[in-house]
Design an enzyme around this catalytic site. Structure first.
Site, PDB file in Angstrom:
ATOM      1  N   TYR A 139     -24.156  20.210 -17.340  1.00  0.00           N
ATOM      2  CA  TYR A 139     -24.347  19.906 -15.930  1.00  0.00           C
ATOM      3  C   TYR A 139     -23.159  19.128 -15.730  1.00  0.00           C
ATOM      4  O   TYR A 139     -22.269  19.124 -14.844  1.00  0.00           O
ATOM      5  CB  TYR A 139     -25.731  19.487 -15.679  1.00  0.00           C
ATOM      6  N   LYS A 143     -19.430  19.500 -13.494  1.00  0.00           N
ATOM      7  CA  LYS A 143     -19.065  18.984 -12.322  1.00  0.00           C
ATOM      8  C   LYS A 143     -17.985  18.135 -12.512  1.00  0.00           C
ATOM      9  O   LYS A 143     -16.989  18.015 -11.460  1.00  0.00           O
ATOM     10  CB  LYS A 143     -20.278  17.868 -11.820  1.00  0.00           C
TER      11      LYS A 143
END
Length: 311
Positions: A139, A143
């Protein structure tokens, strides 16, 4: 003068719903970009663009748009997802949307990134944008890679890296703490001393407003966090204050809590709860952002709202 037109993705999510409600109060028109036809609140328009990884109809959806706020994506809570899925949605989907925005002449692209693009779940030192980003999971990496992709474009962009966001409808660890605070029992959390940065939905909305209004170009990330980090006992005390109750905390030694969590198979959850993660929003303050509430007041309002709604 006409109100600036903002295109918003992720309007059905936890953060997006709040932005959709609050941005018009700050003088913006909002056009919601949707995967499929859906109702939107009065005062907002909508455009269907399909899957964010393979959008269509983008030139019409972004016509006359002044800025894009991109809050859609795979959330950190979706643990166990393949890294390629995070990369396809959070990285490539973001870059593709930004490229479409650049072609449409959009003035600024605001990306809702994450503090996890900066760090793992705990950090020994105070996090600032000057520190080398060290994400530790798919994750966070997705990003950060999206931010790096934005940096390669000619479009003016901003990546907001929020700390753990709380407010009505919150899920995950904060929802679990809220449920504990609502219980009638004393809690054995009084001995936890690590401090963590949190971020209220209202302060995040003020940050989005600040970067939309700031003179450009910006082309950089900003950490967003409430001004004062708090301990877990302070979080519980604030939540219970919102319920009109005393803290009810017992100072059980941290090593005993850690052992109990390990026996229950919740060792990782304990580390996230008990570890330190302090993030500095000073760069964003210098840009003009002014927080609208303190963490303690925001948490008290969260508990009060949850109680009155029966949540």
């Amino acid at each position: 003068m006409n109100a600036p037109l903002i295109a918003l993705t992720g309007a059905t999510g936890f953060i997006g719903r709040h932005l959709l409600t609050e941005l018009p109060k700050r003088g913006y028109q909002v056009r919601v970009l949707l995967r499929r036809p859906s109702e939107v609140p009065e005062g907002a328009t909508s455009a269907v663009i399909g899957d964010i990884a393979k959008p269509y109809n983008m030139s019409a959806a972004l016509r006359d748009v002044d800025a894009v706020i991109h809050s859609a994506g795979l959330a950190h809570a979706m643990s166990g997802m393949p890294e390629d899925d995070y990369r396809a949605i959070n990285t490539q989907g973001t870059i593709g949307l930004a490229q479409a925005a650049e072609r449409a002449g959009v003035k600024r692209f605001v990306f809702l990134s994450s503090i996890r693009a900066q760090s793992g779940p705990v950090a020994q030192d105070v996090l600032t944008e000057d520190r080398t980003p060290l994400p530790t999971d798919p994750y966070g990496r997705s990003k950060l890679e999206a931010e790096e992709g934005l940096g390669a474009l000619g479009l003016d962009w901003v990546a907001l890296r929020p700390a753990l966001v709380y407010g009505p409808g919150v899920k995950g660890n904060m929802a679990a703490l809220l449920k504990l605070a609502q219980s009638p029992w004393p809690l054995p959390l009084g001995g936890l001393r690590a401090r963590r940065s949190l971020l209220s939905l209202d302060n995040l909305t003020a940050a989005v407003d600040a970067v939309l209004r700031a003179p450009g170009p910006l082309k950089r990330p900003f950490i967003v966090a409430d001004p004062e980090p708090v301990t877990v006992p302070e979080i519980v005390a604030s939540l219970r204050a919102g319920l009109g109750r005393k803290p009810g905390l017992i100072p059980v030694p941290a090593f005993l809590l850690q052992a109990a969590a390990a026996l229950a198979g919740r060792g990782e959850a304990y580390e996230r709860l008990a570890g330190s993660l302090v993030a500095s929003p000073e760069a964003l303050k210098r840009l003009g952002w002014q927080p609208v509430s303190s963490t303690r007041d925001g948490l008290a309002r969260l508990a009060e709202t949850a109680s009155s709604s029966g949540a």
